[in-house]
Design a protein around this motif. Structure first.
Motif, PDB file in Angstrom:
ATOM      1  N   HIS A 217      60.384  79.167  61.436  1.00  7.26           N
ATOM      2  CA  HIS A 217      61.134  79.364  60.289  1.00  7.26           C
ATOM      3  C   HIS A 217      61.596  81.035  59.869  1.00  7.26           C
ATOM      4  O   HIS A 217      62.026  81.548  59.741  1.00  7.26           O
ATOM      5  N   GLY A 218      60.459  81.601  60.300  1.00 12.50           N
ATOM      6  CA  GLY A 218      59.452  82.891  59.743  1.00 12.50           C
ATOM      7  C   GLY A 218      60.943  83.884  59.645  1.00 12.50           C
ATOM      8  O   GLY A 218      61.336  85.020  58.571  1.00 12.50           O
ATOM      9  N   PRO A 219      61.504  84.642  60.506  1.00 11.49           N
ATOM     10  CA  PRO A 219      62.354  85.189  61.049  1.00 11.49           C
ATOM     11  C   PRO A 219      63.736  85.110  60.427  1.00 11.49           C
ATOM     12  O   PRO A 219      64.157  86.389  59.733  1.00 11.49           O
ATOM     13  N   GLY A 226      67.145  89.044  52.934  1.00  9.09           N
ATOM     14  CA  GLY A 226      68.039  90.023  53.028  1.00  9.09           C
ATOM     15  C   GLY A 226      67.102  91.499  54.623  1.00  9.09           C
ATOM     16  O   GLY A 226      68.229  92.316  54.340  1.00  9.09           O
ATOM     17  N   PHE A 227      66.432  90.911  55.124  1.00  8.39           N
ATOM     18  CA  PHE A 227      65.239  92.303  55.680  1.00  8.39           C
ATOM     19  C   PHE A 227      66.504  91.359  56.958  1.00  8.39           C
ATOM     20  O   PHE A 227      66.202  90.886  58.305  1.00  8.39           O
ATOM     21  N   LYS A 228      66.205  92.615  57.928  1.00 13.24           N
ATOM     22  CA  LYS A 228      66.490  93.363  59.342  1.00 13.24           C
ATOM     23  C   LYS A 228      65.077  92.665  59.708  1.00 13.24           C
ATOM     24  O   LYS A 228      63.357  93.281  59.045  1.00 13.24           O
ATOM     25  N   THR A 229      64.611  92.106  60.784  1.00 13.46           N
ATOM     26  CA  THR A 229      62.894  91.854  61.515  1.00 13.46           C
ATOM     27  C   THR A 229      62.733  92.274  62.535  1.00 13.46           C
ATOM     28  O   THR A 229      63.185  92.363  63.167  1.00 13.46           O
ATOM     29  N   ALA A 230      61.911  93.222  62.447  1.00 10.27           N
ATOM     30  CA  ALA A 230      61.068  94.149  64.250  1.00 10.27           C
ATOM     31  C   ALA A 230      59.337  93.424  64.878  1.00 10.27           C
ATOM     32  O   ALA A 230      58.810  94.173  63.356  1.00 10.27           O
ATOM     33  N   ALA A 231      59.946  92.892  65.147  1.00 10.64           N
ATOM     34  CA  ALA A 231      58.829  92.588  66.099  1.00 10.64           C
ATOM     35  C   ALA A 231      58.194  94.000  66.889  1.00 10.64           C
ATOM     36  O   ALA A 231      58.702  94.366  68.112  1.00 10.64           O
ATOM     37  N   LYS A 266      58.302  83.255  70.540  1.00 12.33           N
ATOM     38  CA  LYS A 266      59.553  82.367  69.788  1.00 12.33           C
ATOM     39  C   LYS A 266      59.442  83.183  68.639  1.00 12.33           C
ATOM     40  O   LYS A 266      60.395  83.262  68.128  1.00 12.33           O
ATOM     41  N   THR A 267      57.902  83.980  67.942  1.00 10.36           N
ATOM     42  CA  THR A 267      58.539  85.362  66.831  1.00 10.36           C
ATOM     43  C   THR A 267      59.555  86.585  67.358  1.00 10.36           C
ATOM     44  O   THR A 267      60.331  86.881  66.849  1.00 10.36           O
ATOM     45  N   ILE A 268      59.366  87.016  68.422  1.00 11.64           N
ATOM     46  CA  ILE A 268      59.887  87.952  69.119  1.00 11.64           C
ATOM     47  C   ILE A 268      61.333  87.645  69.360  1.00 11.64           C
ATOM     48  O   ILE A 268      62.481  88.728  69.388  1.00 11.64           O
ATOM     49  N   ASP A 269      61.816  86.069  69.963  1.00 15.37           N
ATOM     50  CA  ASP A 269      63.315  86.043  70.171  1.00 15.37           C
ATOM     51  C   ASP A 269      63.728  85.334  68.700  1.00 15.37           C
ATOM     52  O   ASP A 269      65.388  85.940  68.413  1.00 15.37           O
TER      53      ASP A 269
END
Length: 303
Positions: A217-219, A226-231, A266-269
């Motif tokens: 559930h993290g990303p 309200g955040f965009k996520t950058a791996a 999984k986080t990257i995806d």
């Protein structure tokens, strides 16, 4: 003699044995001169691991140890509550004096340099340690409420890297740091020392109750805040860290992975961006501490 029952630690801190000589300074601090670094009163400094310190039942969230004058002062400035001190005798009326005055009526154990040198890492402590209550953990929602740039640490196990990342985050405009449950403790001794006390300056807390929750559930949870996520990862579809669209995001979570394996697939995806730092001379990666500093600088808020 060792105190194997951690439940009696409070009595050990607050009561002294025959091996200690007491002296009251300014009617406040109780200066206790010791001749043996291994007495039970100092178990908290000499034998308890960081993990055991976190479980001391007298304090709701456990205890941590701050080392050196600079770090202790930063912790006190941040509102951390001292429990006891251990310092080289020669500092009592010198560099330790101001700290002692700020700490109220806590016991202050003191010994000469020869005895203190029996303490592991003595040279790194600058001859001064302070046991403090761990602050109450902050919730991720609270930390993220007004933040524009946050760092998220996934599976980072090296305490030096954790301390270095937190120091860079504090220096380079990150508003808060979120730690996944599998990371090392930011309040362990070495992480605090490497961070130069900045762990007390920048807001931080844990995200998710366990690693399974973060992976599942993290990303998406960060998106809901309200955040965009950058791996931060080297993949074929990564965008460069100087990508203008990426840099112009109003709210961005910069996610950094473990030293050896990086972020999980999984986080990257699950992230909105996969971001790389351009490399030269055939170098394929940076240490995560160095990479974090570059990322925080390049992805800072631009007004």
């Amino acid at each position: 003699m060792r105190c194997d029952n951690i439940l009696s630690l409070f009595d050990i801190i607050c009561n002294t044995k025959k091996s200690a000589r007491k002296e009251i300074i300014n009617n406040m601090a109780e200066i206790i001169d010791v001749a043996d670094i291994n007495i039970p009163e100092l178990e908290i400094y000499t034998h308890l691991t960081d993990a055991r310190l976190r479980k001391v039942y007298e304090y709701e969230h456990g205890i941590f140890i701050a080392e050196s004058q600079t770090v202790i002062e930063v912790a006190l400035d941040a509102g951390c509550k001292p429990i006891s001190m251990l310092t080289d005798r020669k500092y009592i009326n010198d560099r330790a004096n101001g700290i002692i005055e700020r700490c109220g009526d806590i016991p202050v154990y003191t010994a000469d340099s020869k005895i203190m040198s029996g303490l592991t890492g003595y040279e790194l402590t600058r001859g001064m340690l302070c046991a403090m209550e761990r602050p109450a953990p902050k919730r991720a929602e609270e930390l993220c409420r007004n933040a524009r740039r946050i760092a998220v640490l996934e599976n980072i196990a090296d305490v030096s890297n954790t301390g270095a990342i937190i120091r860079s985050a504090a220096a380079l405009g990150i508003d808060a740091v979120l730690i996944t449950p599998s990371c090392c403790d930011p309040l362990c001794r070495r992480a605090i020392r490497v961070s130069m006390g900045t762990v007390f300056l920048i807001p931080w807390g844990y995200i998710g109750e366990d690693e399974h929750w973060w992976q599942s559930h993290g990303p998406a949870y960060l998106n809901s805040l309200g955040f965009k996520t950058a791996a931060m990862a080297l993949t074929d579809n990564s965008v460069s860290i100087d990508d203008k669209t990426l840099q112009s995001e109003k709210r961005l979570a910069i996610i950094l992975g473990s030293e050896g394996y990086g972020l999980s697939q999984k986080t990257i995806d699950g992230c909105d961006y996969t971001v790389k730092i351009p490399m030269y001379h055939g170098v394929d990666s940076l240490n995560v501490g160095a990479a974090a500093a570059v990322a925080f600088r390049e992805l800072r808020v631009r007004e």
